[in-house]
Design a protein around this motif. Structure first.
Motif, mmCIF file in Angstrom:
data_model
loop_
_atom_site.group_PDB
_atom_site.id
_atom_site.type_symbol
_atom_site.label_atom_id
_atom_site.label_comp_id
_atom_site.label_asym_id
_atom_site.label_seq_id
_atom_site.Cartn_x
_atom_site.Cartn_y
_atom_site.Cartn_z
ATOM 1 N N ARG A 170 0.793 -1.171 0.010
ATOM 2 C CA ARG A 170 0.149 -0.229 -0.047
ATOM 3 C C ARG A 170 0.901 1.426 -0.017
ATOM 4 N N VAL A 171 2.002 1.227 0.612
ATOM 5 C CA VAL A 171 2.711 2.487 0.863
ATOM 6 C C VAL A 171 3.947 2.421 -0.232
ATOM 7 N N GLN A 172 3.664 1.368 -1.011
ATOM 8 C CA GLN A 172 4.714 1.262 -2.343
ATOM 9 C C GLN A 172 6.092 1.254 -1.822
ATOM 10 N N LYS A 173 6.420 0.433 -1.035
ATOM 11 C CA LYS A 173 7.854 0.330 -0.168
ATOM 12 C C LYS A 173 8.748 -0.566 -1.048
ATOM 13 N N GLY A 174 8.355 -1.232 -2.196
ATOM 14 C CA GLY A 174 9.215 -1.847 -3.133
ATOM 15 C C GLY A 174 9.795 -3.011 -2.706
ATOM 16 N N CYS A 175 9.326 -3.724 -1.646
ATOM 17 C CA CYS A 175 9.873 -4.935 -1.150
ATOM 18 C C CYS A 175 8.610 -5.472 -0.377
ATOM 19 N N ASN A 176 9.067 -6.909 -0.131
ATOM 20 C CA ASN A 176 7.924 -7.509 0.955
ATOM 21 C C ASN A 176 8.549 -7.872 1.991
ATOM 22 N N GLN A 177 7.845 -8.978 2.763
ATOM 23 C CA GLN A 177 8.703 -9.243 4.099
ATOM 24 C C GLN A 177 9.525 -10.449 3.814
ATOM 25 N N ALA A 178 9.456 -11.066 3.092
ATOM 26 C CA ALA A 178 10.679 -12.251 2.586
ATOM 27 C C ALA A 178 11.746 -11.371 2.248
ATOM 28 N N GLN A 179 11.894 -10.354 1.535
ATOM 29 C CA GLN A 179 13.018 -9.732 1.056
ATOM 30 C C GLN A 179 13.631 -8.779 2.230
ATOM 31 N N HIS A 180 12.783 -8.132 3.075
ATOM 32 C CA HIS A 180 13.229 -7.793 4.439
ATOM 33 C C HIS A 180 14.081 -8.776 5.320
ATOM 34 N N ILE A 181 13.453 -10.059 5.420
ATOM 35 C CA ILE A 181 14.228 -10.779 6.197
ATOM 36 C C ILE A 181 15.533 -11.462 5.738
ATOM 37 N N ARG A 182 15.597 -11.606 4.360
ATOM 38 C CA ARG A 182 16.757 -12.200 3.670
ATOM 39 C C ARG A 182 17.889 -11.212 3.745
ATOM 40 N N ALA A 183 17.448 -10.137 3.531
ATOM 41 C CA ALA A 183 18.547 -8.868 3.493
ATOM 42 C C ALA A 183 18.975 -8.572 4.995
ATOM 43 N N GLY A 184 18.090 -8.563 5.988
ATOM 44 C CA GLY A 184 18.544 -8.493 7.104
ATOM 45 C C GLY A 184 19.585 -9.533 7.809
ATOM 46 N N LEU A 185 19.262 -10.754 7.178
ATOM 47 C CA LEU A 185 20.176 -11.962 7.863
ATOM 48 C C LEU A 185 21.426 -11.865 6.952
ATOM 49 N N LYS A 186 21.412 -11.214 5.753
ATOM 50 C CA LYS A 186 22.628 -11.068 4.998
ATOM 51 C C LYS A 186 23.547 -10.087 5.609
ATOM 52 N N VAL A 187 23.042 -9.030 6.109
ATOM 53 C CA VAL A 187 23.673 -7.988 6.690
ATOM 54 C C VAL A 187 24.685 -8.807 7.878
ATOM 55 N N LYS A 188 23.648 -9.193 8.846
ATOM 56 C CA LYS A 188 24.355 -9.863 10.047
ATOM 57 C C LYS A 188 25.306 -10.994 9.608
ATOM 58 N N GLN A 189 24.989 -11.679 8.699
ATOM 59 C CA GLN A 189 26.089 -12.788 8.191
ATOM 60 C C GLN A 189 27.305 -12.167 7.609
ATOM 61 N N ALA A 190 27.204 -11.050 7.074
ATOM 62 C CA ALA A 190 28.471 -10.371 6.655
ATOM 63 C C ALA A 190 29.260 -9.611 7.631
ATOM 64 N N GLY A 191 28.830 -9.529 8.935
ATOM 65 C CA GLY A 191 29.677 -9.010 9.865
ATOM 66 C C GLY A 191 29.207 -7.705 10.390
ATOM 67 N N MET A 192 28.260 -7.256 9.872
ATOM 68 C CA MET A 192 27.914 -5.690 9.836
ATOM 69 C C MET A 192 26.728 -5.668 10.990
ATOM 70 N N GLN A 193 26.831 -4.295 11.901
ATOM 71 C CA GLN A 193 25.584 -4.189 12.320
ATOM 72 C C GLN A 193 24.444 -3.681 11.841
ATOM 73 N N LEU A 194 23.283 -4.119 12.138
ATOM 74 C CA LEU A 194 21.966 -3.684 11.453
ATOM 75 C C LEU A 194 20.987 -2.888 12.308
ATOM 76 N N SER A 195 20.557 -1.951 11.656
ATOM 77 C CA SER A 195 19.673 -1.029 12.687
ATOM 78 C C SER A 195 18.442 -0.964 11.716
ATOM 79 N N GLU A 196 17.256 -1.448 12.218
ATOM 80 C CA GLU A 196 16.152 -1.693 11.396
ATOM 81 C C GLU A 196 14.931 -0.568 12.059
ATOM 82 N N TYR A 197 14.372 0.110 10.903
ATOM 83 C CA TYR A 197 13.600 1.221 11.459
ATOM 84 C C TYR A 197 12.040 0.867 11.143
ATOM 85 N N VAL A 198 11.319 1.036 12.140
ATOM 86 C CA VAL A 198 9.600 0.583 12.195
ATOM 87 C C VAL A 198 8.819 1.852 12.156
#
Length: 366
Positions: A170-198
């Protein structure tokens, strides 16, 4: 969290720029800055920082008169580099933030070259951070993301906004829940800190419960280092504002948002994230802590607000939006409470018009 960072602009504006709630970068084209220009910016700040350090002691930057002398004869670009260097010097030179809306769209080789040059020029910097979109992270290979992390990018801010596919669409974010999850896990796996905004309230009244539950479930899957709350505000000149005015989107009032945040926090389980409510738009800036140990205290802030008499809730809402209050305990400070109560009388605040009053007060912060 980046207010004391040195700001380096790698891209101009936002490559997506379609989110219906966002007024930033609208009517502005996205572009990549040339690598040579970015490296030159880093060199310019480095050179000006050396000049500032020569005139400074104990991390006290030169005063206005000294800076004016340093700026004498400099080009406009070098004057900006001098101002940036002086400000960063005063702030401790601990962090660098890469602008604008999504620096990870750069080719990995270029981003690595920039990060390596930053580390060369500023070897003592502790943190280099960038915004990124989940959709962009999802497309980057694990090996490239690990190279970027190894080169020095050690924290990424992602605008999750919601974990609900319906809200995201609805808000035209351009991604879905599955992409959010995959991306977040990839950032952590790469060894970077992750800050998610809600963004509390983004689902409106219709999708409020789904927004809270699905967002919490998404974060339960990711377990980011930080969860940051940024309550919905609806500026003019956005698509969401037009939908709101047309009645296609029903905005939540403060008390409804409080219920949504309570449900969201209750549903967060099995994570070690640190939650921050560090923004002036948030009704409860004091909600802060690390899961699981601080969860009861964070829930208690909202429950305490909900248990206040209706008149006290109104006083707190107005006082918070005016900057008189920073936390619920401020209600017990006579001078501050009197100022907030006086404002309620001046604005003729009632239970029926409080949401309209709050909307007007929040406009100055958008």
């Amino acid at each position: 969290s980046e207010s004391e960072s040195l700001l380096l602009r790698l891209t101009r504006n936002c490559p997506w720029n379609r989110c219906s709630f966002c007024p930033v970068y609208k009517r502005a084209n996205f572009s990549l800055r040339p690598l040579a220009h970015i490296l030159a910016d880093i060199d310019a700040v480095h050179h000006q920082l050396e000049r500032v350090q020569q005139l400074s002691s104990d991390r006290v930057a030169p005063d206005y008169r000294e800076l004016s002398k340093l700026a004498d004869g400099l080009s406009d670009g070098d004057q900006l580099a001098l101002m940036a260097a002086s400000s960063w010097f005063s702030d401790g030179m601990e962090s660098i933030f890469l602008q604008d809306g999504n620096s990870l769209v750069l080719k990995p080789d270029e981003l690595v070259a920039i990060l390596e040059h930053i580390r060369l020029r500023f070897p003592s910097v502790e943190r280099i951070t960038s915004y990124a979109r989940s959709q962009t992270i999802d497309r980057i290979s694990d090996s490239d993301l690990e190279r970027i992390a190894a080169a020095g990018l050690n924290r990424i801010h992602i605008g999750l906004e919601s974990g609900s596919d319906r809200v995201l669409a609805r808000v035209q974010k351009g991604c879905n829940q599955a992409q959010h999850i995959r991306a977040g896990l990839k950032v952590k796996q790469a060894g970077m800190q992750l800050s998610e905004y809600v963004m509390p309230g983004l689902g409106g009244r219709e999708l409020s419960r789904e927004h809270a539950l699905e967002t919490a479930e998404t974060l339960n899957r990711i377990d980011p280092d930080f969860i940051r709350l940024r309550s919905l505000a609806i500026p003019k000149h956005t698509e969401l504002f037009e939908q709101w005015q047309a009645g296609d989107f029903v905005k939540l009032g403060d008390r409804e948002v409080a219920e949504e945040i309570l449900l969201f926090l209750e549903t967060l389980e099995g994570i070690g994230s640190t939650l921050k409510s560090d923004h002036v738009l948030n009704l409860f800036q004091e909600i802060e802590g690390t899961f699981p140990q601080d969860k009861p205290a964070m829930l208690g802030v909202i429950q305490r607000f909900q248990n206040l008499p209706a008149e006290e809730q109104l006083v707190y809402q107005v006082g918070r939006r005016l900057g008189v209050f920073t936390r619920l305990d401020d209600l017990e400070r006579p001078e501050r409470r009197a100022r907030a109560a006086s404002a309620c009388e001046r604005f003729k605040v009632t239970a029926e018009n409080i949401d309209l009053v709050i909307e007007e007060l929040m406009k100055k912060f958008i």
